[in-house]
Design a protein around this motif. Structure first.
Motif, mmCIF file in Angstrom:
data_model
loop_
_atom_site.group_PDB
_atom_site.id
_atom_site.type_symbol
_atom_site.label_atom_id
_atom_site.label_comp_id
_atom_site.label_asym_id
_atom_site.label_seq_id
_atom_site.Cartn_x
_atom_site.Cartn_y
_atom_site.Cartn_z
ATOM 1 N N ILE A 79 17.050 12.961 3.361
ATOM 2 C CA ILE A 79 15.742 13.234 2.775
ATOM 3 C C ILE A 79 15.877 14.054 1.501
ATOM 4 O O ILE A 79 15.157 13.868 0.536
ATOM 5 N N ILE A 119 13.116 7.324 5.649
ATOM 6 C CA ILE A 119 12.045 8.287 5.389
ATOM 7 C C ILE A 119 12.068 8.689 3.915
ATOM 8 O O ILE A 119 11.030 8.782 3.251
ATOM 9 N N ASN A 120 13.272 8.901 3.405
ATOM 10 C CA ASN A 120 13.422 9.274 2.001
ATOM 11 C C ASN A 120 12.832 8.189 1.101
ATOM 12 O O ASN A 120 12.097 8.483 0.156
ATOM 13 N N MET A 123 9.086 8.190 1.188
ATOM 14 C CA MET A 123 8.506 9.270 0.399
ATOM 15 C C MET A 123 8.623 8.967 -1.093
ATOM 16 O O MET A 123 7.691 9.186 -1.859
ATOM 17 N N GLN A 124 9.796 8.452 -1.487
ATOM 18 C CA GLN A 124 10.008 8.172 -2.910
ATOM 19 C C GLN A 124 9.077 7.091 -3.432
ATOM 20 O O GLN A 124 8.619 7.157 -4.564
ATOM 21 N N VAL A 155 3.567 7.152 1.928
ATOM 22 C CA VAL A 155 2.674 8.034 2.669
ATOM 23 C C VAL A 155 1.331 8.130 1.964
ATOM 24 O O VAL A 155 0.277 7.972 2.574
ATOM 25 N N ARG A 156 1.373 8.348 0.657
ATOM 26 C CA ARG A 156 0.130 8.534 -0.073
ATOM 27 C C ARG A 156 -0.695 7.262 -0.149
ATOM 28 O O ARG A 156 -1.913 7.312 -0.184
ATOM 29 N N PHE A 172 6.889 4.338 7.601
ATOM 30 C CA PHE A 172 7.490 5.590 8.082
ATOM 31 C C PHE A 172 7.112 5.953 9.515
ATOM 32 O O PHE A 172 7.879 6.632 10.186
#
Lengths: 336, 472
Positions: B409, B424-425, B428-429, B433-434, B441
Motif C-alpha cells: 500500500i 488495494i494499492n 486507491m491509486q 474508492v472515491r 476493493f
C-alpha cells in the motif's frame, strides 16, 4: 537511590547502543540503493551539460557537498553529528526544503489523530474488556468476538471500508484531506468546523482498532487475575466481592498501562496507512509521497523520526517502571 | 496428534480455521478451474485479436479480408460490437473517400484537370506528411463543380457555334480557356464532335468529384475505425466493470478479471505470510530456546540482541530494506525480509517459557544422564512449549500478511506482482474508492479480513484450550 542510579545508567547504556544501531541502519540501507541517490540528483543537474570537464567538476562538488568523497566511517560520523545538530538533509523532491521542516509540518496532524484516539480507545477498550471478563455471559459473548474482530482486521482495511461506506456511499463524512479543499486556514468557524469534520473518520478508524486491542488485553488479564489463587483465598476469607474486584482490576490494569505508554511511543508510526487512506496530511502521507517521488532523504527522515520516538518512549517507560516498581528493577539487575 | 484434536474442540478455533480454509481453498483451487492468465488484459483477449485483424484490413484497404473478418465477428453475441460492425459494413459498401480518391488518381497527367485533382488529394490528406484541410478541400470541390458546369455550358455553345459568348465564359475560367484553345484553333466543323468528347471526359472525372463531396458531407473517413478502437478499448474486456455473469467480481482498472486476479493475490499473500511466519518462528525458536536453556552470558547476548530489535520498529527496517532493494523483489524475498524483521517477539516469548522449564526435574534428569543440549531441548523442552510455538507461528503468519499488505500500500516492492495489498494499492491509486467502484476493493478487503481474523480466532481458540487460566 544507589540501586536506581545503577539501573538507570545500565538502561541508558543499552538504549544508547540500540540508538546507534538504529542510526547505522538508517545510514547504511539507503546507501545500498543501486545507483545511489546523489547520482540520481546529479543526472538531473548534468543533462544538457556538454563540457565534460565542467560536468566532472560539478560531480566532484556535489559529492563533496554530500560528503560522499570521504571514507564510509567518516561519513557515518558526519551523519550522526548532523542528526544531532538538527540537520537531517534536504528533500530531493521539494528541494531545497529541509527534511526536518517537512516532518515538523506533518507531526501536528498525526498527533491530532493519534493522541485522542489512543487515550479514548484505551479507556473505552479497558472498560469493555473488564466488563466482558467480570460480567461474563452475554457481555463476553458479544464484546469478545467484536473486539477480536476489531483488533485482527488490519487498520487500513477498516479505514478503507469506513471511507467507502460512511464517506462515499452514504456521504455522511468528508473523505479526504484535513479540511475542505476550497478553504484557506483561518480563524473562522467554517474552517474549524471543516477541520473537525475531516478529522472524524480517521479518528474513528484508529480508535476502533485501539478499542479492540485493549479490550482483548484487558479481558485476558482480568480473567487471569480472577482465576488467580488469591481471589479464591480472599473469597474463602469472606472479603467483600467489591473489594476483591477492586484488587483484581488494579492488578489487571498494570500491564495495560505499559500498553498505553507503548502506544503513545509508537504514535507517529501508528497511523501511517490510515492517514494515507484518508489523504490526511500527517507523517504517513508525507512518507508515501516521499516513496512515490523516490525522495530518499525524506524517506530516511521519516524512518529516523519513527525510530527515535519509539526508542525514547521505550526508554522512558523502562525508567519510570524502574522508579515506581522496585521488583522490575531487581529482576532486571538479575537478568543482566 | 492428541493436541490437534483438542484444538478442534474449541468452537472459536474451528470458526477461524474455516475462515482461513475458505480463502486457502479459493486461492489454491480457483486458478485450477479458471486457467486464464490473471494478468490478461485486452491485448491477450481473443476477441481483441480478431477485431485487430479487422482493423488492419481496414487500414490496409484490404476490403476482401475486412468483409471476411466482419463475417467471423458477427458470430459473437455482443450487441455493441454488432452495432460497430454494422457501421463498418455500411462504410465498406457505400465506398470510401480513399477509394474515391484513388479513383481520381486515374485522371491522366495530360488531362488539364490533373493538377486540380492533385490539389484536392493534398487537401484531403492523401499525402500523410501534409495534414488534411477540410475547408480547402471543399473550396477545391466547389471550384471543380463550377468548372464542370462551365464545361457543360461551353459544349452547348460549341455545338450551336456561338463563339462570342464562349469567349466571355472562358474569361472567367482559366482551365476552360486552356481546354478550349486546341478546339477553337481547329476547323469549326469538328466543334460538335469535340464538344461531345469534352462532356464525356468531364463526366468521368466529375463522378469522383461528386462522390468525394458526398463522402465529405456524410461522414468522416475515420469514423468506423474510431468506433472500432473505442470498442477495442472498453467493450471487449471492460475496464472497471461491475460484477456480471462473465466477471463474477467485475474487472479492475487494468481490465483484469478480479475473481481470478484475487485468487493469485491471495496465493502470494498467503505464501509471503507463511514463509515469513516459518522464518520468524525458526529464528525466534532457535535463539529463544538456546538463550533460555543455556542462560548466563549466551542468554545475555541474545536477550540484548532481541531487545534491540524489538525496540527498533520492524516497520522501519522493512521500509528501508524495501527501498534499498528497489523493485527487484519476488515473494520469496518479501517473505524472507518480513521473517527476518519479526523474529524478536517469538524469541522473547520462547526464551521466557524455556527459562521457566530449565530447572524442572525431568530436564535435570536428562542433563545428568548426559544427553546433549540439542537432544534435551528437543525431547524435554519442545513438547512443553509446542502449543505455544504454534500459536506464535499463527500470529506471525497474520502479521506477515498485514506487513506485506502495508508495504504494497505504501507503494514499495514489485509493482507488477499481484498480492492482496497491491490490489488495494491499485484501487486507491485509480480512485476506485472515491468513484464508488466497490468491487475493486471490498472483496479484497474481505479476503484479507477472513485470513487475519481467522488466524486470530484460531490463536485465541488455542489459547483458551491450552491456557485454562484465562478461560472465562
Amino acid at each position: 537511590m544507589k540501586g536506581f542510579a545503577k539501573y538507570f545508567t545500565q538502561k541508558l547504556f543499552w538504549y544508547f547502543i540500540t540508538f546507534i544501531i538504529a542510526l547505522l541502519l538508517n545510514f547504511i540501507l539507503p546507501r545500498l540503493i543501486p545507483g545511489n541517490p546523489v547520482d540520481l540528483l546529479l543526472s538531473g543537474m548534468l543533462t544538457g551539460m556538454t563540457d565534460m570537464s565542467k560536468a566532472a567538476e560539478v560531480r566532484q562538488q556535489t559529492y563533496a557537498y554530500f560528503g560522499l568523497d570521504k571514507p564510509m566511517v567518516q561519513q557515518f560520523f558526519q551523519y550522526v553529528t548532523n542528526v544531532f545538530r538538527g540537520d537531517w538533509g534536504r528533500s530531493f523532491d521539494q528541494y531545497p526544503r529541509p527534511v526536518l521542516d517537512i516532518l515538523a509540518r506533518g507531526i501536528p496532524w498525526t498527533i491530532a489523530i493519534q493522541l485522542p484516539s489512543i487515550l479514548i480507545g484505551w479507556i473505552v477498550g479497558n472498560v469493555l474488556g473488564a466488563v466482558a471478563a467480570y460480567r461474563k455471559g452475554i457481555f463476553d459473548r458479544t464484546i469478545f468476538p467484536l473486539s477480536l474482530f476489531l483488533s485482527s482486521i488490519p487498520v487500513f482495511i477498516l479505514a478503507l471500508m469506513m471511507k467507502y461506506f460512511l464517506g462515499v456511499y452514504t456521504n455522511w463524512f468528508p473523505i479526504q484531506g484535513a479540511y475542505a479543499a476550497e478553504l484557506m486556514p483561518s480563524q473562522s468557524f467554517t474552517y474549524y468546523w471543516s477541520l473537525f469534520r475531516h478529522w472524524q473518520l480517521p479518528f474513528l478508524a484508529t480508535t476502533l482498532v485501539m478499542i479492540g486491542g485493549q479490550a482483548i488485553g484487558m479481558r485476558s488479564m482480568s480473567l487471569y487475575e480472577l482465576n488467580a489463587d488469591y481471589v479464591l483465598y480472599a473469597k474463602l476469607l469472606g472479603i467483600r466481592e467489591s473489594k476483591i474486584t477492586g484488587y483484581v482490576f488494579k492488578n489487571a490494569v498494570l500491564p495495560q498501562i505499559t500498553g498505553l505508554a507503548l502506544s503513545l511511543g509508537t504514535m507517529i508510526s501508528g497511523a501511517l496507512i490510515t492517514e494515507i487512506v484518508f489523504s490526511y496530511p500527517g507523517i504517513g502521507t508525507q512518507m508515501m509521497k516521499a516513496i512515490r517521488n523516490v525522495d530518499y532523504t525524506l524517506i530516511s527522515g521519516c524512518t529516523l523520526l519513527i525510530s527515535i520516538t519509539v526508542l525514547v518512549a521505550n526508554f522512558l517507560i523502562e525508567i519510570i517502571y524502574g522508579l515506581i516498581d522496585p521488583r522490575v528493577r531487581s529482576a532486571q539487575m538479575e537478568d543482566n | 496428534m492428541m493436541s490437534l484434536k483438542i484444538m478442534f474442540r474449541s468452537s472459536r478455533f474451528v470458526t477461524g480455521f474455516i475462515l482461513v480454509m475458505i480463502v486457502v481453498l479459493y486461492a489454491v483451487f480457483y486458478p485450477l478451474i479458471n486457467r486464464e492468465n490473471p494478468k490478461a488484459d485486452r491485448v491477450e483477449n481473443p476477441l481483441y485479436k480478431q477485431t485487430d485483424r479487422l482493423r488492419t484490413a481496414l487500414t490496409d484497404e484490404d476490403y476482401e479480408t475486412a468483409k471476411e473478418e466482419i463475417e467471423a465477428l458477427s458470430q459473437t453475441d455482443d450487441e455493441t460490437l454488432q452495432d460497430v460492425l454494422a457501421q463498418v459494413n455500411t462504410a465498406l459498401e457505400t465506398g470510401r473517400i480513399t477509394k474515391a480518391l484513388s479513383g481520381s488518381k486515374q485522371v491522366k497527367k495530360t488531362n488539364p484537370l490533373y493538377n486540380e485533382f492533385e490539389k484536392l488529394r493534398i487537401t484531403l490528406g492523401f499525402d500523410e506528411s501534409i495534414p488534411a484541410d477540410e475547408s480547402a478541400a471543399r473550396a477545391e470541390l466547389e471550384k471543380l463543380t463550377v468548372h464542370h458546369n462551365n464545361v457543360l455550358a461551353a459544349a452547348e455553345l460549341l455545338q450551336s457555334g456561338e463563339t462570342e459568348e464562349l469567349e466571355t465564359l472562358a474569361e472567367e475560367d482559366e482551365l476552360l480557356q486552356e481546354e478550349l484553345k486546341p478546339i477553337l484553333e481547329a476547323d469549326p466543323s469538328a466543334w460538335a464532335e469535340a464538344a461531345g468528347e469534352l462532356i464525356e471526359n468531364h463526366e468521368k472525372t466529375f463522378k469522383w468529384v461528386q462522390e468525394i463531396g458526398v463522402r465529405l458531407d456524410t461522414e468522416s473517413n475515420e469514423e468506423p475505425l474510431k468506433a472500432l478502437s473505442a470498442i477495442q478499448k472498453t467493450l471487449l474486456v471492460p475496464k472497471d466493470s461491475p460484477p456480471s455473469r462473465d466477471y463474477p467480481l467485475g474487472t479492475d482498472s487494468f481490465s483484469r478479471n478480479i475473481i481470478l486476479e484475487m485468487a493469485y493475490g491471495a496465493r502470494l499473500s498467503l505464501f509471503v505470510g507463511v514463509l515469513a511466519g516459518i522464518i520468524a518462528t525458526i529464528i525466534g525458536l532457535i535463539l529463544g530456546l538456546y538463550a533460555g536453556f543455556k542462560g548466563g552470558i549466551v542468554d545475555n547476548v541474545i536477550t540484548t540482541l532481541t531487545n534491540t530489535f524489538i525496540v527498533i520498529p520492524s516497520m522501519v527496517i522493512l521500509i528501508l530494506i524495501s527501498v534499498a532493494l528497489g523493485q527487484v523483489k519476488s515473494g520469496w524475498i518479501t517473505g524472507l525480509i518480513i521473517g527476518l524483521t519479526s523474529w524478536p517477539w517469538t524469541a522473547r516469548a520462547v526464551r521466557a517459557q524455556t527459562t521457566s522449564l530449565r530447572h524442572r526435574d525431568h530436564v535435570n534428569m536428562a542433563r545428568i544422564t548426559g544427553y546433549g543440549t540439542a537432544h534435551i531441548i528437543i525431547t524435554e523442552i519442545m513438547p512443553y512449549i509446542a502449543s505455544y510455538i504454534v500459536m506464535a507461528f499463527i500470529l506471525q503468519v497474520a502479521s506477515g500478511i498485514m506487513m506485506e499488505a502495508t508495504i504494497a500500500i505504501l507503494g514499495l516492492g514489485d509493482p507488477t506482482s499481484i498480492s492482496l495489498g497491491r490490489m488495494i494499492n491499485w484501487a486507491m491509486q485509480y480512485e476506485a474508492v472515491r468513484s464508488g467502484r466497490w468491487w475493486e476493493f471490498v472483496p479484497v478487503a474481505l479476503c484479507i479480513t477472513f485470513v487475519t481474523f481467522g488466524l486470530y480466532m484460531m490463536n485465541s481458540g488455542m489459547d483458551e484450550v491450552f491456557n485454562p487460566k484465562i478461560r472465562s
